[in-house]
Design a protein around this motif. Structure first.
Motif, PDB file in Angstrom:
ATOM      1  N   ALA A  92      23.596 -20.277   1.207  1.00  0.00           N
ATOM      2  CA  ALA A  92      24.065 -19.504   2.357  1.00  0.00           C
ATOM      3  C   ALA A  92      25.224 -18.583   1.969  1.00  0.00           C
ATOM      4  O   ALA A  92      25.357 -17.479   2.500  1.00  0.00           O
ATOM      5  N   LEU A  93      26.038 -19.032   1.030  1.00  0.00           N
ATOM      6  CA  LEU A  93      27.206 -18.259   0.593  1.00  0.00           C
ATOM      7  C   LEU A  93      26.859 -17.091  -0.316  1.00  0.00           C
ATOM      8  O   LEU A  93      27.415 -16.002  -0.186  1.00  0.00           O
ATOM      9  N   THR A  94      25.977 -17.324  -1.261  1.00  0.00           N
ATOM     10  CA  THR A  94      25.717 -16.385  -2.349  1.00  0.00           C
ATOM     11  C   THR A  94      25.465 -14.937  -1.902  1.00  0.00           C
ATOM     12  O   THR A  94      26.055 -14.029  -2.478  1.00  0.00           O
ATOM     13  N   PRO A  95      24.641 -14.680  -0.878  1.00  0.00           N
ATOM     14  CA  PRO A  95      24.406 -13.279  -0.495  1.00  0.00           C
ATOM     15  C   PRO A  95      25.653 -12.552   0.023  1.00  0.00           C
ATOM     16  O   PRO A  95      25.698 -11.323   0.033  1.00  0.00           O
ATOM     17  N   LEU A  96      26.672 -13.293   0.443  1.00  0.00           N
ATOM     18  CA  LEU A  96      27.865 -12.682   1.016  1.00  0.00           C
ATOM     19  C   LEU A  96      28.993 -12.487   0.001  1.00  0.00           C
ATOM     20  O   LEU A  96      30.020 -11.898   0.335  1.00  0.00           O
ATOM     21  N   ARG A 149      30.936 -11.403  -6.000  1.00  0.00           N
ATOM     22  CA  ARG A 149      30.977 -11.817  -7.407  1.00  0.00           C
ATOM     23  C   ARG A 149      30.100 -13.044  -7.574  1.00  0.00           C
ATOM     24  O   ARG A 149      29.607 -13.597  -6.595  1.00  0.00           O
ATOM     25  N   LYS A 150      29.947 -13.488  -8.803  1.00  0.00           N
ATOM     26  CA  LYS A 150      29.128 -14.661  -9.073  1.00  0.00           C
ATOM     27  C   LYS A 150      29.860 -15.910  -8.571  1.00  0.00           C
ATOM     28  O   LYS A 150      31.081 -15.962  -8.563  1.00  0.00           O
ATOM     29  N   MET A 151      29.089 -16.909  -8.183  1.00  0.00           N
ATOM     30  CA  MET A 151      29.668 -18.154  -7.677  1.00  0.00           C
ATOM     31  C   MET A 151      30.611 -18.777  -8.708  1.00  0.00           C
ATOM     32  O   MET A 151      31.645 -19.334  -8.336  1.00  0.00           O
ATOM     33  N   ALA A 152      30.290 -18.659  -9.984  1.00  0.00           N
ATOM     34  CA  ALA A 152      31.122 -19.245 -11.038  1.00  0.00           C
ATOM     35  C   ALA A 152      32.507 -18.600 -11.103  1.00  0.00           C
ATOM     36  O   ALA A 152      33.446 -19.187 -11.634  1.00  0.00           O
ATOM     37  N   GLU A 153      32.640 -17.399 -10.546  1.00  0.00           N
ATOM     38  CA  GLU A 153      33.921 -16.691 -10.562  1.00  0.00           C
ATOM     39  C   GLU A 153      34.788 -17.001  -9.348  1.00  0.00           C
ATOM     40  O   GLU A 153      35.933 -16.562  -9.273  1.00  0.00           O
ATOM     41  N   ILE A 154      34.246 -17.756  -8.401  1.00  0.00           N
ATOM     42  CA  ILE A 154      35.006 -18.150  -7.217  1.00  0.00           C
ATOM     43  C   ILE A 154      35.875 -19.349  -7.602  1.00  0.00           C
ATOM     44  O   ILE A 154      35.402 -20.293  -8.228  1.00  0.00           O
ATOM     45  N   SER A 155      37.125 -19.311  -7.202  1.00  0.00           N
ATOM     46  CA  SER A 155      38.037 -20.424  -7.469  1.00  0.00           C
ATOM     47  C   SER A 155      37.472 -21.706  -6.852  1.00  0.00           C
ATOM     48  O   SER A 155      36.911 -21.669  -5.751  1.00  0.00           O
ATOM     49  N   PRO A 156      37.629 -22.847  -7.528  1.00  0.00           N
ATOM     50  CA  PRO A 156      37.132 -24.109  -6.949  1.00  0.00           C
ATOM     51  C   PRO A 156      37.777 -24.432  -5.598  1.00  0.00           C
ATOM     52  O   PRO A 156      37.141 -25.051  -4.747  1.00  0.00           O
ATOM     53  N   VAL A 157      39.006 -23.984  -5.389  1.00  0.00           N
ATOM     54  CA  VAL A 157      39.648 -24.228  -4.093  1.00  0.00           C
ATOM     55  C   VAL A 157      38.936 -23.412  -3.011  1.00  0.00           C
ATOM     56  O   VAL A 157      38.545 -23.959  -1.966  1.00  0.00           O
ATOM     57  N   GLU A 158      38.756 -22.116  -3.254  1.00  0.00           N
ATOM     58  CA  GLU A 158      38.077 -21.280  -2.256  1.00  0.00           C
ATOM     59  C   GLU A 158      36.633 -21.729  -2.066  1.00  0.00           C
ATOM     60  O   GLU A 158      36.114 -21.716  -0.951  1.00  0.00           O
ATOM     61  N   HIS A 159      35.980 -22.139  -3.143  1.00  0.00           N
ATOM     62  CA  HIS A 159      34.608 -22.635  -3.063  1.00  0.00           C
ATOM     63  C   HIS A 159      34.560 -23.854  -2.131  1.00  0.00           C
ATOM     64  O   HIS A 159      33.712 -23.935  -1.229  1.00  0.00           O
ATOM     65  N   SER A 160      35.484 -24.781  -2.319  1.00  0.00           N
ATOM     66  CA  SER A 160      35.544 -25.983  -1.483  1.00  0.00           C
ATOM     67  C   SER A 160      35.841 -25.640  -0.030  1.00  0.00           C
ATOM     68  O   SER A 160      35.235 -26.203   0.887  1.00  0.00           O
ATOM     69  N   VAL A 161      36.760 -24.711   0.177  1.00  0.00           N
ATOM     70  CA  VAL A 161      37.107 -24.287   1.548  1.00  0.00           C
ATOM     71  C   VAL A 161      35.892 -23.658   2.225  1.00  0.00           C
ATOM     72  O   VAL A 161      35.603 -23.935   3.398  1.00  0.00           O
ATOM     73  N   LEU A 162      35.166 -22.832   1.498  1.00  0.00           N
ATOM     74  CA  LEU A 162      33.969 -22.202   2.066  1.00  0.00           C
ATOM     75  C   LEU A 162      32.907 -23.248   2.392  1.00  0.00           C
ATOM     76  O   LEU A 162      32.236 -23.144   3.427  1.00  0.00           O
TER      77      LEU A 162
END
Length: 171
Positions: free
Chosen positions: A92-96, A99-112
């Motif tokens: 659900a996140l990826t299309p929005l 950048r690549k998911m691997a470049e998202i901070s683990p904190v922001e990834h968890s928050v999302l």
């Protein structure tokens, strides 16, 4: 010669109740659900970074100071729900993302993850509250402008999960 040593001007008294002078909510004023989100964020971070087993993460987190003040049922739902549903949440996140998911901070990834999970499964929590809580998590635990990124992504995502609520809010 009488040289005066310059003194710092005193801060005006704080007018916002429930906040520290940096704008962060005081621990005593946090709701049990806010605390549950904070502990879930820390646990999800451990999962993303350390690849630890959910059972050991859960046991570790429950032993942290202040966990008894958190809504443990909400914490359980967030932790276990996000990990079990990780592929769907990422899809659900990826299309929005810009950048690549691997470049998202683990904190922001968890928050999302927490934001999407609550959009989907916690219909008793208004979507604006979900967004606001996630922004506050990103401000407290994330990078300098991570909260802006989280805000932008969740605002784009809200209509997909809370169509009627978003439409009613706009009207």
């Amino acid at each position: 010669m009488t040289d005066k040593i310059p003194t710092k001007p005193k801060r005006p008294p704080q007018t916002r109740t429930g906040l520290t002078d940096t704008g962060v909510k005081k621990a005593a004023d946090k709701s049990a659900r806010t605390r549950a989100r904070e502990f879930a964020l820390q646990a999800l971070y451990q999962h993303l970074v350390g690849r630890n087993e959910v059972e050991s993460i859960d046991a570790f987190t429950r032993d942290l100071v202040g966990f008894h003040k958190a809504d443990s049922a909400h914490y359980d739902a967030l932790l276990h729900g996000c990990i079990a549903d990780a592929k769907t949440l990422d899809a659900a996140l990826t299309p929005l993302l810009d950048r690549k998911m691997a470049e998202i901070s683990p904190v922001e990834h968890s928050v999302l993850w927490i934001g999407i999970y609550e959009f989907k499964n916690c219909l008793d929590v208004p979507y604006r509250v979900v967004i606001n809580e996630c922004i506050e998590l990103a401000k407290a635990f994330g990078g300098t402008d991570g909260h802006k990124y989280v805000n932008g992504v969740l605002h784009k995502l809200a209509p997909a999960f809370r169509t009627a609520e978003v439409a009613a809010d706009k009207a």
